[in-house]
Motif scaffolding. Structure first.
Motif, PDB file in Angstrom:
ATOM      1  N   ALA A 260      -9.101   1.425   0.492  1.00  0.00           N
ATOM      2  CA  ALA A 260      -8.726   0.276  -0.348  1.00  0.00           C
ATOM      3  C   ALA A 260      -9.947  -0.559  -0.712  1.00  0.00           C
ATOM      4  CB  ALA A 260      -7.691  -0.579   0.387  1.00  0.00           C
TER       5      ALA A 260
ATOM      6  N   ASP B 130       0.802  -1.213   0.000  1.00  0.00           N
ATOM      7  CA  ASP B 130       0.000   0.000   0.000  1.00  0.00           C
ATOM      8  C   ASP B 130       0.839   1.270   0.000  1.00  0.00           C
ATOM      9  OD1 ASP B 130       0.922  -0.659   2.506  1.00  0.00           O
ATOM     10  OD2 ASP B 130      -0.791   0.155   3.567  1.00  0.00           O
TER      11      ASP B 130
ATOM     12  N   GLY C 238      -6.563  -4.037   2.149  1.00  0.00           N
ATOM     13  CA  GLY C 238      -5.828  -3.084   2.973  1.00  0.00           C
ATOM     14  C   GLY C 238      -4.577  -3.683   3.573  1.00  0.00           C
TER      15      GLY C 238
END
Length: 696
Positions: free
Chosen positions: A429, A105, A303
Motif C-alpha cells: 500500500a 483494503d 495500509g
C-alpha cells in the motif's frame, strides 16, 4: 496388532543401532472465538438460531445461519453471544475469521482463511495445498467427522463463504454480513435478520454503561439520546462510553451535543451511518489533544494496520509515546489491537471518520508531511531488513525520504524476514500511495527494498503489481538507472509466472539502457537474465552463450559474486542438456564467489544445483547429500521458494532411484509450500506428479 494410529507410522523389519522417533507437539483444540460482547434483548433471533441448530441436527446435515442487518446493529455481538452459549456442544473446536467484507483494503480471500483453519485443526503447514481447490478439498476431509462451530464475520459474497463451510453434520456455521447473500440462503442457510433495538432495550443498554440512576433521573433525555443514536448498539455504546467517562454531564447535555453533531454530519452521511458517525464525533471530542491528533493522522495511513513505530513516524513523536496514545484510542473503542503489536481501526466507519477529520482539520502541508514521514519509516525499516538478509548488497539508493529519527532494528535475518512478511500488505500500500502522491523515487526505492522478501517467499502475483508500479514510478522520475533496475525485477517476475517472451522484452530494454549508460556490470546482469529466459524457452545454446558472455564481463569488472551466480545458472542449463559432469565443474567454480561475501541463500541454491548435477552424472549418493543440505539451509533461512526447489530436486532424485511414492510426497510438499497456483514452478511440479501416473 490391530488398532488406529495417530501421527507418524514407521514400518520396518531389522533395526541396527538406535531408533528415535520425534513427534511434533500437537496443536490444542482451536478456541478462536472473540470475547462475548454486551447483548441486550435479542431473544427472538437467539431463538431462531436455537431452532436452526435443532432442525439441522435432526436432519443430519450441517447447520448454517446468515445473520444480516445494517452497520452497527450488533450482528457480531449476537453471533458471539450465541456461539459462547452453545460451544460445549462443539468440543472439536471453534473457528473464527474476520472476512473484512467492507474493509478499505478489500476482503480476506477464502484461500487465506482455509490455510489458517487447516493449520488450527492440526494440519502441518507443509501439507496444506497451495491452491484454493486443494485447500477446500482437504478442509472438507478434515472437518467431515468433527463437531465444529465456525463463525465467519463480515462476509461480502457467498463465494467468499462457501469454501469455509465444514461438511460434518455435527457442525454449525454462523455468517454475519450487511448484505443478504442469496447464494447462501439458496444453499440452505437460515436467514436471521437483526433489527435496531426497541426503545426499552436501547435504554437498558444505556443503563448497563452509565448506570440506571442517571438514566432514570432523565427519562426523556435518555429516550431522546437513544433515538439520536438510531437505537443502534454501536452508536449507543460509543455515546454511553463518553457519558461514563464524564460523570458530571447530564444526559440532556449529551443529547444536545449529539443533535448538533448530527446536523453537522448530515451533509456527509445518511441513515444509520449518520448515527454511528455522530457518536464517533462525540468520542473524538472527548479525547485529549495529543490522542485526537494521533487519531486524525491515522486516517492517512495507507495500509490496514499500523504499529507503534509506524505511528511514531507518522506523528513525529517517540515510539513509547505513540504506543501510549494507541492504548488510549484502544480504550476508547476507536482502535483494536491485533497480533504482533499492531493496531487497526475498530470499524471501517471509524477509519473514514478519522480520514475526514484529517482532511478538514489538518493543513495540506501537515498531512503531506505526516505521510512523507510514514513512507520514510517504511523505506528506512525495509532497507534495514534488507541489509540483515543480504548484507553484501551495499550502496543501494534508499535516500528518497529523510531517515526516520527512530527505526526498527532486527536481531538477525529471521526477524528481518518476518517483519517484511508481516508488513507485506502495508509495504504494498505504501508503494501505491507514494506513486499516487508523486513521490516516485520513494515508490521505486521501496519496491527495490522488498526484493529480499520476494526472493525468499515468492508472492509472484502480488509482486507483479508492485513492480509494475515501481517501473512506472522510475520512469516518472526520468531515472534511467532506476528504470533499468525495475525492468530487471519485473522481467524476473514475469518469467517466474510463465511469461518468458514478455520477460525477454523487459530484459532487452534494460540491456540497451545499461549499454547507453556504460554500466558494464549491469549489462552483464541483463545478459544473464536473458540467458534464464532463453533456457525457459528451450533455446539452451543461446542461454549458454548469454551466460558465458555475462561471466566474462563480470570477471573483467571484478564482480566475483555475480560471476558465481551466472555459473550457477549455466550449470542449470548444462544439467537439462544431460551434461551433469560438466555442470559439476562449473558449479564448483561458483563456490568461492559466494562464500567470500557470506551469501547463504545462494550457497544453499548452489548445493541444490550441485545435487541435481551429481544426480545427472550418476552419483546419486553425493546428490542426496547436497540436496538435503540445501533443504536444511533453505529451511533455516525461512525461504519457501528455496525449500520448494530442494524438494522438487529431491523428488526427481527419488523417481530416478525408483522410489515413486517418495517422489510424490516431495512434490506434493513443494506445492503446498509455494501457495501460488499460477507460477512456472507449480506448473512444472504438476507435470512431475502427472508423470507418476505413467507406469513406464
Amino acid at each position: 496388532m490391530a488398532g488406529t494410529a495417530f501421527g507418524s507410522v514407521v514400518q520396518f523389519r531389522d533395526v541396527l543401532g538406535g531408533l528415535h522417533l520425534h513427534e511434533p507437539t500437537s496443536l490444542p483444540v482451536p478456541n478462536q472465538l472473540l470475547p462475548r460482547l454486551r447483548l441486550v434483548d435479542r431473544t427472538a433471533p437467539l431463538a431462531e438460531l436455537d431452532a436452526m441448530r435443532e432442525e439441522h441436527a435432526l436432519a443430519g446435515v450441517p447447520a448454517a445461519a446468515l445473520i444480516t442487518g445494517s452497520a452497527g446493529v450488533g450482528k457480531s455481538a449476537l453471533a458471539l453471544a450465541w456461539a459462547h452459549t452453545v460451544r460445549p456442544h462443539y468440543p472439536d473446536g471453534q473457528l473464527y475469521a474476520d472476512l473484512r467484507g467492507h474493509a478499505d483494503d478489500g476482503p480476506v480471500t477464502p484461500l487465506t482463511v482455509l490455510g489458517d483453519f487447516l493449520h488450527a485443526l492440526g494440519v502441518p503447514i507443509e501439507l496444506i495445498p497451495g491452491e484454493l481447490a486443494g485447500r477446500a478439498a482437504l478442509y472438507r476431509t478434515v472437518t467431515h467427522d468433527r463437531r465444529l462451530l465456525v463463525l465467519l464475520d463480515d462476509a461480502l459474497t457467498a463465494a467468499q463463504v462457501r469454501p469455509l463451510l465444514p461438511t460434518s453434520p455435527s457442525s454449525v456455521t454462523l455468517v454475519t454480513s450487511r448484505l443478504r447473500l442469496a447464494g447462501l440462503l439458496a444453499g440452505g442457510a437460515r436467514g436471521v435478520y437483526v433489527d435496531r433495538l426497541d426503545t426499552a432495550a436501547a435504554l437498558d443498554l444505556l443503563r448497563d454503561t452509565v448506570g440506571a440512576e442517571r438514566v432514570d433521573r432523565e427519562p426523556e433525555a435518555a429516550t431522546e439520546l437513544t433515538e439520536l443514536c438510531m437505537r443502534l448498539p454501536l452508536a449507543l455504546t460509543v455515546a454511553a462510553a463518553r457519558l461514563a467517562s464524564r460523570p458530571n454531564w447530564t444526559l440532556g447535555e449529551m443529547a444536545a451535543v449529539l443533535a448538533e453533531e448530527q446536523r453537522r454530519l448530515a451533509v456527509l452521511t445518511i441513515g444509520d451511518d449518520m448515527a454511528v458517525r455522530s457518536a464517533l464525533d462525540l468520542s473524538y471530542r472527548a479525547l485529549r489533544p495529543d490522542a485526537a491528533r494521533i487519531y486524525r493522522l491515522l486516517g492517512l495511513v495507507p495500509g490496514a494496520t499500523f504499529s507503534g513505530g509506524a505511528t511514531a513516524a507518522l506523528a513525529d513523536i517517540p515510539a513509547v509515546e505513540a504506543r501510549r496514545l494507541l492504548g488510549i484510542l484502544t480504550d476508547a473503542n476507536l482502535l483494536t489491537d491485533t497480533a504482533g503489536g499492531r493496531y487497526r481501526f475498530h470499524h471501517a466507519l471509524v477509519r473514514l471518520h478519522a480520514a475526514q477529520l484529517a482532511d478538514t482539520t489538518e493543513r495540506a502541508d501537515t498531512r503531506e508531511g505526516a505521510v512523507a514521514r510514514l513512507l520514510g519509516w517504511y523505506l528506512g525499516t525495509a532497507a534495514r531488513a534488507e541489509r540483515r538478509l543480504r548484507p553484501y548488497r551495499t550502496g543501494l539508493p534508499r535516500d528518497a525520504e529523510p531517515r526516520p529519527s527512530e527505526i526498527t532494528d532486527f536481531g538477525g535475518p529471521t526477524d528481518a524476514l518476518e517483519w517484511l512478511e508481516s508488513e507485506r500488505a502495508n509495504l504494498t500500500a505504501a508503494v501505491t500511495t507514494a506513486h499516487d502522491r508523486g513521490r516516485h523515487a520513494t515508490a521505486w526505492q521501496l519496491t527495490d527494498a522488498m526484493w529480499s522478501l520476494y526472493l525468499y517467499r515468492g508472492h509472484h502475483m502480488e509482486r507483479l503489481d508492485v513492480e509494475r508500479t515501481g517501473l512506472a514510478a522510475a520512469r516518472a522520475c526520468n531515472d534511467m538507472e532506476a528504470e533499468g533496475k525495475m525492468l530487471g525485477r519485473l522481467g524476473l517476475t514475469l518469467n517466474a509466472l510463465g511469461e518468458p517472451d514478455e520477460a525477454a522484452a523487459h530484459f532487452t530494454v534494460a540491456l540497451n539502457l545499461w549499454r547507453r549508460l556504460g554500466e558494464r556490470d549491469r549489462e552483464a546482469g541483463s545478459l544473464r537474465r536473458l540467458g534464464v529466459v532463453a533456457a525457459a524457452l528451450g533455446d539452451k545454446e543461446q542461454a549458454i552463450t548469454h551466460f558465458l558472455a555475462a561471466i566474462e564481463i563480470y570477471r573483467e569488472e571484478g564482480a566475483d559474486r555475480k560471476a558465481a551466480l551466472a555459473l550457477v545458472e549455466l550449470g542449470g542449463v548444462l544439467i537439462t542438456q544431460g551434461r551433469g559432469a560438466d555442470a559439476v565443474i562449473y558449479l564448483e567454480q561458483a563456490r568461492p564467489g559466494l562464500t567470500k561475501v557470506d551469501d547463504q541463500y545462494n550457497q544453499a541454491r548452489l548445493d541444490i544445483m550441485l545435487g541435481r548435477a551429481h544426480a545427472g552424472a550418476g552419483d546419486l549418493g553425493t546428490a542426496d547429500e547436497h540436496l538435503r543440505r540445501g533443504l536444511e539451509q533453505m529451511t533455516a533461512l525461512g525461504s519457501s521458494v528455496g525449500r520448494a526447489a530442494a524438494l522438487e530436486a529431491l523428488g526427481e532424485l527419488a523417481k530416478l532411484s525408483g522410489r515413486r511414492e517418495e517422489a510424490r510426497h516431495a512434490w506434493e510438499q513443494a506445492l503446498s509450500i509455494l501457495d501460488e497456483p499460477a507460477t512456472a514452478t507449480t506448473a512444472r511440479l504438476h507435470t512431475h506428479l502427472n508423470s507418476l501416473n505413467d507406469p513406464h
